[in-house]
Design an enzyme around this catalytic site. Structure first.
Site, PDB file in Angstrom:
ATOM      1  N   LYS A  21       0.828  -1.215   0.000  1.00  0.00           N
ATOM      2  CA  LYS A  21       0.000   0.000   0.000  1.00  0.00           C
ATOM      3  C   LYS A  21       0.860   1.262   0.000  1.00  0.00           C
ATOM      4  O   LYS A  21       1.806   1.364   0.786  1.00  0.00           O
ATOM      5  CB  LYS A  21      -0.894  -0.050   1.254  1.00  0.00           C
ATOM      6  CG  LYS A  21      -1.678   1.207   1.553  1.00  0.00           C
ATOM      7  CD  LYS A  21      -2.800   1.439   0.571  1.00  0.00           C
ATOM      8  CE  LYS A  21      -3.483   2.792   0.831  1.00  0.00           C
ATOM      9  NZ  LYS A  21      -4.182   3.286  -0.367  1.00  0.00           N
ATOM     10  N   GLY A  29      -7.111   8.360  -1.284  1.00  0.00           N
ATOM     11  CA  GLY A  29      -6.270   9.484  -0.888  1.00  0.00           C
ATOM     12  C   GLY A  29      -5.074   9.075  -0.049  1.00  0.00           C
ATOM     13  O   GLY A  29      -4.715   9.754   0.915  1.00  0.00           O
ATOM     14  N   LEU A  30      -4.457   7.951  -0.431  1.00  0.00           N
ATOM     15  CA  LEU A  30      -3.201   7.515   0.189  1.00  0.00           C
ATOM     16  C   LEU A  30      -3.311   7.317   1.696  1.00  0.00           C
ATOM     17  O   LEU A  30      -2.418   7.714   2.449  1.00  0.00           O
ATOM     18  CB  LEU A  30      -2.077   8.512  -0.130  1.00  0.00           C
ATOM     19  CG  LEU A  30      -1.597   8.521  -1.586  1.00  0.00           C
ATOM     20  CD1 LEU A  30      -0.583   9.647  -1.788  1.00  0.00           C
ATOM     21  CD2 LEU A  30      -0.971   7.183  -1.966  1.00  0.00           C
ATOM     22  N   ASN A  57       6.032   0.627  -2.230  1.00  0.00           N
ATOM     23  CA  ASN A  57       5.423   1.714  -2.999  1.00  0.00           C
ATOM     24  C   ASN A  57       5.445   2.991  -2.157  1.00  0.00           C
ATOM     25  O   ASN A  57       4.880   3.034  -1.069  1.00  0.00           O
ATOM     26  CB  ASN A  57       3.993   1.335  -3.399  1.00  0.00           C
ATOM     27  CG  ASN A  57       3.372   2.369  -4.323  1.00  0.00           C
ATOM     28  OD1 ASN A  57       2.986   3.448  -3.891  1.00  0.00           O
ATOM     29  ND2 ASN A  57       3.279   2.052  -5.603  1.00  0.00           N
ATOM     30  N   CYS A  88      -0.513   9.426  -8.255  1.00  0.00           N
ATOM     31  CA  CYS A  88      -1.768   9.287  -7.506  1.00  0.00           C
ATOM     32  C   CYS A  88      -2.698  10.435  -7.866  1.00  0.00           C
ATOM     33  O   CYS A  88      -2.351  11.603  -7.653  1.00  0.00           O
ATOM     34  CB  CYS A  88      -1.531   9.277  -6.008  1.00  0.00           C
ATOM     35  SG  CYS A  88      -3.076   9.173  -5.097  1.00  0.00           S
ATOM     36  N   ILE A 136       0.094   1.302 -15.997  1.00  0.00           N
ATOM     37  CA  ILE A 136      -0.317   2.652 -15.664  1.00  0.00           C
ATOM     38  C   ILE A 136      -0.980   2.695 -14.278  1.00  0.00           C
ATOM     39  O   ILE A 136      -1.517   1.680 -13.813  1.00  0.00           O
ATOM     40  CB  ILE A 136      -1.347   3.207 -16.711  1.00  0.00           C
ATOM     41  CG1 ILE A 136      -2.553   2.293 -16.824  1.00  0.00           C
ATOM     42  CG2 ILE A 136      -0.696   3.428 -18.034  1.00  0.00           C
ATOM     43  CD1 ILE A 136      -3.655   2.796 -17.756  1.00  0.00           C
ATOM     44  N   GLY A 152      -6.104  -2.996 -15.363  1.00  0.00           N
ATOM     45  CA  GLY A 152      -7.198  -3.799 -15.888  1.00  0.00           C
ATOM     46  C   GLY A 152      -6.903  -5.265 -16.103  1.00  0.00           C
ATOM     47  O   GLY A 152      -7.709  -5.967 -16.716  1.00  0.00           O
ATOM     48  N   GLY A 176      -4.605  -5.181 -10.142  1.00  0.00           N
ATOM     49  CA  GLY A 176      -5.105  -4.194  -9.190  1.00  0.00           C
ATOM     50  C   GLY A 176      -6.551  -4.400  -8.820  1.00  0.00           C
ATOM     51  O   GLY A 176      -6.892  -5.270  -8.022  1.00  0.00           O
TER      52      GLY A 176
END
Lengths: 304, 245
Positions: A46, A73-74, A101, A132, A193, A246, A267
């Site tokens: 995360k 929002g992180l 990350n 982000c 991406i 995707g 993801g």
């Protein structure tokens, strides 16, 4: 015949190319209760910032056709809590290379996070998120111009010996110029991406579905965009690319690798199907057999 | 969490917009009242979280209100249809508190998870009072089922068309019910009014739009007095004092 699923990212050997994408697997502990996460190639944990963050107000999630929008929002406990609590918990359950990350709101914040994570042995790759879409004054802002993306890359490279992958935003006019700028600034690899900036409106209430109005669109719907961008960047750069966006099936993973990805992140699919990564890994040998692929690494960038 | 494919045994309307769906399948992952399941529905990307109303070995009852595409689709599913579900999600109500006279307060579609809780508490010999709040008489469901469990049931309707006229807080005041603990699920304004009105300890079940439903995406986080928590994982049930209103 035994099919070879292994791949390499800057000298880091992965048993297979499948990696849960950051933000869709927590720090791994919850998922370790669901299946043996050691079957994964790696885990991108995360997105972590210097200080702890609660993130954005709710609602943070919106349903879309073949996808979803998130505006978390992180939210994260901060780099020190990740090093002292989350990573030790993950280490108990996961014995493969970890991808850290890292996000930030200033170049100093990126470098400080990378400096602190640098001594973590099991972290073999640092993935720097300059993409982000859910935070102001940072995140994606660094990834939308070649100059600022290069500045973050150079600054981070100066404080760590680990391979640095820059995670790029698709919300740009020319992804190739940004990818090249990162490569020239010393990036060891690229992940792409991240999510696409999107929005939904609740037409009965006449207001945005998401409290923060806009958010990151992900899921199966963005797969063709991701394949296109991976193809463009892999053909323009020499450094390895992790393909993301995707991916839902073993066939998708093969397609992403044929476009030029050396490894593949999964993801949003994890959120609707917690077994997605496991099923992709289990299905890969069958798909390889059908397509006559002996070694998965042989197909990386095979489509010209 | 467990992945289970259920089969629909029955799916019937309880009111104009509220339905009861009975499913056959493995319920072993469900350990507490107040937990929820997540259903995979045709053509929808995200699963839909639905609270568990009742469960027994091999049998699961869900009650849901048609509010959008997911629940609309559910309302049209027929007997024998298979449904892909994740079960045993979330942290439910604690039915092992030392209370003797619990007060269970449900508003609208907040009522269902209180059903199995009532069953458990009555099995433990507690004097259970259930207060059910609805907008109008036509929206009332499960009153008889709660009574059949042996609970004292009080109904409030906002328009006075059945039972006590007003909100659940009015009904509690009027009944003079003596309680030493409360459990509640319903709309936020009701939960807030209830928490203010009652000076006893209690537990509240919250609702939030979810991404995954099993704790990995941080889509449903709320700030509590004990820091950030996930409605889908640490919740949906929280202690009264944890809620930041």
């Amino acid at each position: 015949m035994v099919r070879d699923l292994s791949t390499t990212l800057c000298g880091v050997e992965l048993d297979n190319p499948i990696i849960p994408a950051s933000g869709t697997f927590g720090f791994g502990a919850e998922m370790a209760d669901v299946y043996d996460i050691n079957i994964l190639g790696s885990i991108s944990f995360k997105g972590t910032t210097l200080d702890s963050r609660f993130g954005n107000p709710t609602p943070r999630i919106a349903e879309c056709s073949a996808g979803m929008i998130n505006s978390v929002g992180l939210q994260n406990p901060g780099i020190d809590a990740v090093i002292n609590h989350e990573l030790p918990e993950l280490r108990k359950r996961f014995h493969k290379p970890i991808i850290a990350n890292i996000s930030g709101f200033s170049i100093d914040e990126y470098t400080e996070c990378c400096r602190r994570i640098d001594s973590e042995k099991q972290v073999e790759i640092i993935e720097v998120n300059v993409s982000c879409p859910n935070v102001h004054n940072g995140g994606m802002a660094f990834g939308t111009s070649p100059e600022s993306a290069a500045a973050v890359t150079a600054a981070v490279k100066a404080v760590t010996t680990k391979p640095v992958f820059i995670k790029l935003s698709p919300n740009v006019t020319d992804i190739v110029s940004i990818a090249r700028a990162c490569e020239d600034a010393g990036a060891d690899g690229l992940t792409l991406i991240n999510t696409m900036l999107g929005m939904r409106i609740d037409i009965a209430r006449r207001r945005p579905v998401i409290a923060n109005k806009m958010g990151g669109f992900s899921g199966r719907a963005i797969f063709p965009v991701a394949v296109r961008m991976v193809y463009q960047v892999a053909n323009a750069c020499k450094i390895p690319v992790i393909g993301c966006g995707g991916v839902a099936t073993a066939e998708d993973a093969v397609e992403m690798m044929m476009a030029g990805a050396s490894a593949v992140q999964v993801g949003a699919e994890n959120l609707r199907n917690p077994f997605a990564c496991k099923q992709i890994i289990e299905n890969l040998p069958k798909v390889m057999e059908r397509l006559g692929i002996e070694r998965l690494r042989d197909i990386i960038g095979i489509v010209k | 969490m467990k992945h289970v494919v259920f089969e629909i045994v029955s799916n019937r309307a309880l009111t104009d917009s509220v339905y009861e769906m009975v499913l056959a399948g493995d319920t072993s992952a469900i350990t507490r009242p107040g937990q929820f399941v997540e259903l995979s529905l045709e053509g929808l990307f995200l699963r839909r979280p639905i609270s568990v109303c009742n469960y027994d070995e091999g049998k699961l009852t869900l009650i849901y209100k048609v509010v959008g595409k997911g629940t609309e689709q559910m309302a049209h599913l027929t007997q024998g249809t298979k449904i892909d579900a994740l079960t045993g999600l979330g942290n439910g109500f604690n039915d092992e508190t030392k209370c003797n006279a619990p007060l269970l307060v449900g508003g609208g579609v907040g009522v269902p998870p209180l059903y199995r809780l009532t069953r458990n508490l009555i099995a433990k010999g507690k004097q259970v009072t259930v207060v059910l709040g609805f907008n109008t008489a036509a929206e009332i469901f499960y009153r008889e089922q709660f009574e059949a469990l042996g609970a004292k049931v009080i109904v409030a309707t906002a328009d006075g068309s059945y039972g006590v006229k007003g909100f659940v807080t009015d009904a509690i005041k009027e009944s003079g019910a003596k309680a030493d603990y409360f459990y509640s699920c319903g709309p936020l304004p009701m939960l807030r009014a209830l928490t203010t009105a009652l000076d006893i300890d209690g537990e509240i079940s919250l609702e939030e739009r979810m991404g995954c439903g099993f704790g990995i995406c941080m889509g449903c986080s709320i700030m509590t007095t004990a820091g950030a928590k996930r409605v889908c994982k640490e919740g949906p049930v929280f202690k009264k004092e944890e809620i930041v209103w």
